[in-house]
Design an enzyme around this catalytic site. Structure first.
Site, PDB file in Angstrom:
ATOM      1  N   HIS A   1      -3.796   1.359   0.024  1.00  0.00           N
ATOM      2  CA  HIS A   1      -4.827   0.718  -0.285  1.00  0.00           C
ATOM      3  C   HIS A   1      -6.199   1.290   0.212  1.00  0.00           C
ATOM      4  O   HIS A   1      -7.188   0.861   0.703  1.00  0.00           O
ATOM      5  CB  HIS A   1      -4.818  -0.769   0.452  1.00  0.00           C
ATOM      6  CG  HIS A   1      -4.022  -1.456  -0.322  1.00  0.00           C
ATOM      7  ND1 HIS A   1      -3.817  -2.849   0.081  1.00  0.00           N
ATOM      8  CD2 HIS A   1      -2.965  -1.691  -1.415  1.00  0.00           C
ATOM      9  CE1 HIS A   1      -3.068  -3.619  -0.626  1.00  0.00           C
ATOM     10  NE2 HIS A   1      -2.457  -3.010  -1.588  1.00  0.00           N
TER      11      HIS A   1
ATOM     12  N   ASP B   1      -0.246   2.943  -5.887  1.00  0.00           N
ATOM     13  CA  ASP B   1      -0.214   1.395  -5.852  1.00  0.00           C
ATOM     14  C   ASP B   1      -1.184   0.858  -6.822  1.00  0.00           C
ATOM     15  O   ASP B   1      -2.456   0.637  -6.587  1.00  0.00           O
ATOM     16  CB  ASP B   1      -0.511   0.944  -4.531  1.00  0.00           C
ATOM     17  CG  ASP B   1      -0.526  -0.701  -4.604  1.00  0.00           C
ATOM     18  OD1 ASP B   1      -1.252  -1.033  -3.419  1.00  0.00           O
ATOM     19  OD2 ASP B   1       0.192  -1.123  -5.359  1.00  0.00           O
TER      20      ASP B   1
ATOM     21  N   GLU C   1      -2.696  -8.591  -9.003  1.00  0.00           N
ATOM     22  CA  GLU C   1      -1.616  -8.787  -7.889  1.00  0.00           C
ATOM     23  C   GLU C   1      -2.192  -8.730  -6.876  1.00  0.00           C
ATOM     24  O   GLU C   1      -1.783  -9.184  -5.642  1.00  0.00           O
ATOM     25  CB  GLU C   1      -0.482  -7.767  -8.173  1.00  0.00           C
ATOM     26  CG  GLU C   1       0.721  -7.912  -7.495  1.00  0.00           C
ATOM     27  CD  GLU C   1       0.563  -6.958  -6.052  1.00  0.00           C
ATOM     28  OE1 GLU C   1      -0.592  -6.053  -5.950  1.00  0.00           O
ATOM     29  OE2 GLU C   1       1.480  -7.248  -5.334  1.00  0.00           O
ATOM     30  N   GLU C   2      -3.233  -7.679  -6.491  1.00  0.00           N
ATOM     31  CA  GLU C   2      -3.814  -7.491  -5.110  1.00  0.00           C
ATOM     32  C   GLU C   2      -4.462  -8.704  -4.722  1.00  0.00           C
ATOM     33  O   GLU C   2      -4.670  -8.655  -3.228  1.00  0.00           O
ATOM     34  CB  GLU C   2      -4.676  -6.335  -5.343  1.00  0.00           C
ATOM     35  CG  GLU C   2      -3.785  -5.035  -5.602  1.00  0.00           C
ATOM     36  CD  GLU C   2      -3.048  -4.412  -4.678  1.00  0.00           C
ATOM     37  OE1 GLU C   2      -2.969  -4.954  -3.561  1.00  0.00           O
ATOM     38  OE2 GLU C   2      -2.548  -3.173  -4.958  1.00  0.00           O
TER      39      GLU C   2
ATOM     40  N   ASP D   1       6.898  -1.495  -8.036  1.00  0.00           N
ATOM     41  CA  ASP D   1       5.399  -1.655  -7.282  1.00  0.00           C
ATOM     42  C   ASP D   1       5.624  -0.627  -6.344  1.00  0.00           C
ATOM     43  O   ASP D   1       6.032  -0.748  -5.369  1.00  0.00           O
ATOM     44  CB  ASP D   1       5.093  -3.032  -6.857  1.00  0.00           C
ATOM     45  CG  ASP D   1       3.878  -2.977  -6.188  1.00  0.00           C
ATOM     46  OD1 ASP D   1       3.471  -3.873  -5.727  1.00  0.00           O
ATOM     47  OD2 ASP D   1       3.305  -2.124  -6.053  1.00  0.00           O
TER      48      ASP D   1
ATOM     49  N   HIS E   1       2.528  -4.243 -11.703  1.00  0.00           N
ATOM     50  CA  HIS E   1       1.047  -4.805 -11.691  1.00  0.00           C
ATOM     51  C   HIS E   1       0.158  -3.439 -12.039  1.00  0.00           C
ATOM     52  O   HIS E   1       0.393  -2.411 -11.491  1.00  0.00           O
ATOM     53  CB  HIS E   1       0.791  -5.481 -10.282  1.00  0.00           C
ATOM     54  CG  HIS E   1       0.510  -4.454  -9.138  1.00  0.00           C
ATOM     55  ND1 HIS E   1      -0.794  -3.978  -8.731  1.00  0.00           N
ATOM     56  CD2 HIS E   1       1.404  -4.441  -8.342  1.00  0.00           C
ATOM     57  CE1 HIS E   1      -0.603  -3.348  -7.867  1.00  0.00           C
ATOM     58  NE2 HIS E   1       0.510  -3.547  -7.444  1.00  0.00           N
TER      59      HIS E   1
END
Ligand code: DTR
Ligand code: CA
Ligand code: ZN
Ligand code: ZN
Length: 438
Positions: free
Chosen positions: A287, A137, A171-172, A200, A125
């Site tokens: 994140h 990420d 994706e998130e 990922d 992603h």
């Protein structure tokens, strides 16, 4: 938990073999066809992968600080990747979808050639969360897949399979882009997939080396790579289904992938085998706004990029030996403290002709607070003892790993036992599960 005989595995392996390696239509469980030896997988230059990360970082800096779905930074990321692939001879397709009121984009890149009825896909992603640039990420996976695709072009690879690469949007937000792609694949197109490889978070700064334990052939291929460079791996457990491979798995496509960890904490046993810092998250910036170009382990990114290329070359161009049938016992068995007698976890093997192979594989998962107390043996149906672990590892926790045993003198069918004895006082635990593969 109950004893489970992985007949599914035999069926999946047969399907995977048919899908990955036969020239016949994947629907027919044809025996693997003889193919030329696979070309040697290339080393993926770490500098090239990091150059893509640097581009993603600049894109985020120039577009509000992130590369999130619906934001300018995501579209700029897609445009960057697409331009590289177009210049390298790929047939690219930009797929649009709407999510949360914003336009999303998937990028699909097909490498011309190969068996159109046997597609091997690798993907990642490309979107970040809105809090930052998303370099680990998932710039890491996106860059590794991009550089693997560019390596295919540089090599002028002519694989047995048809190679396809994908970069997913949103994706998130919940695997939105990959779900949209899979849901819009006609059933006949889905049946052509030999496998999907997902990447990922593969550059975490305090890395673990986790291999998805979904399709056994794909899993074995990644494990073969890491054992070839002397790096132990563990089964990925932090987030079964928490990335884009789940979209493909949900429609029956064989999947696999690699992961270096997110917010879970590295144990002391893992720090012993992989280095890094025990008691700290694999990625403390998961994140977060600090998921920037400093939030990368070059060693992990390099190893996983090379593993991605190894898998694409190997699964796309030749016929690796799929694992044999396996049998598993997932029942917990308490291990009483010394000086109690040993305990055993039995597995009844049936339907396996002849003797066990010289490369009989035993996967062990023992939860214990002092692995140095334990003596662990594989006991064959005729009582022959094969020692697997003899009190090594000191005060570290748990025994989670694979052992290869030359059990070729043993008849395969019968009751095999994993026998464990705690030989030192204090510290207790239990057999969580174990598996024997022929
Ligand atoms: N869902 C991913 C991060 C993630 C968490 N657990 C796993 C396991 C396997 C792959 C990825 C992940 C994300 O936040 O993008
Ligand atoms: Ca490399
Ligand atoms: Zn994420
Ligand atoms: Zn991710």
């Amino acid at each position: 938990m109950s004893l489970s005989v992985s007949r599914r595995l035999a069926a999946v392996t047969a399907f995977a073999v048919a899908g990955l390696f036969a020239s016949a239509a994947p629907a027919a469980l044809a025996a693997p066809t003889a193919v030329a030896a696979a070309p040697t997988p290339p080393d993926i230059p770490l500098a090239n992968v990091k150059a893509h990360l640097s581009q993603f970082s600049t894109i985020a800096a120039n577009n509000g600080g992130n590369r999130a779905h619906g934001r300018a930074g995501y579209k700029a990321s897609i445009d960057y990747v697409k331009a590289k692939l177009d210049a390298a001879g790929f047939t690219t397709t930009l797929q649009t979808f709407t999510s949360s009121g914003a336009t999303g984009y998937n990028l699909i890149a097909d490498w011309p050639g190969g068996d159109p009825n046997s597609v091997l896909m690798a993907g990642a992603h490309l979107d970040s969360v809105s809090s930052g640039a998303g370099i680990n990420d998932n710039g890491s996976g996106s860059a590794a897949v991009l550089e693997t695709a560019l390596a295919v072009s540089r090599a002028g690879l002519q694989p047995t399979k048809h190679l396809r690469f994908g970069w997913w949007g949103a994706e998130e937000l919940g695997l939105i882009g990959s779900k949209y792609y899979v849901n819009n694949l006609p059933t006949a197109e889905r049946a052509k997939f030999a496998g999907y490889l997902n990447f990922d978070m593969i550059g975490s700064p305090n890395p673990g080396y986790f291999v998805y334990d979904d399709d056994p052939t794909i899993e074995q291929t990644f494990k073969n790579y890491f054992s070839g460079i002397g790096v132990p791996t563990e089964i990925e457990t932090e987030g079964d289904g928490r990335s884009d491979h789940a979209s493909f798995k949900n429609v029956g496509i064989p999947v696999g992938g690699l992961f270096t960890g997110a917010s879970n904490t590295k144990t002391s046993a893992q720090a012993q085998k992989w280095g890094g810092t025990a008691g700290q998250a694999f990625d403390r910036c998961y994140h977060s706004s600090c998921d920037n170009t400093a939030n990368i382990s070059d060693t992990a990114l390099d190893r996983n990029s090379d593993a991605a290329a190894y898998a694409v070359w190997t699964l796309g161009a030749s016929t690796p030996v799929p694992p044999g049938p396996s049998f598993e016992n997932t029942a917990d068995v308490n291990i009483p403290d010394s000086p109690a007698a040993a305990v055993s976890s039995p597995i009844t093997v049936s339907g396996v002709a002849g003797n066990a192979p010289a490369t009989t594989k035993v996967d062990v998962n023992i939860v214990h607070t002092y692995r140095g107390d334990l003596v662990v043996d594989l006991v064959a149906p005729d009582g022959t003892v094969y020692n697997l672990h003899n009190r090594s590892g000191g005060s570290a926790d748990n025994i989670v790993g694979s052992y290869t045993v030359n059990a070729s003198s043993e008849v395969a069918n019968g009751v095999w036992n994993l026998r464990v004895r705690d030989t030192a006082a204090q510290d207790i635990g239990y057999i969580n599960s174990w598996k024997i593969t022929f």
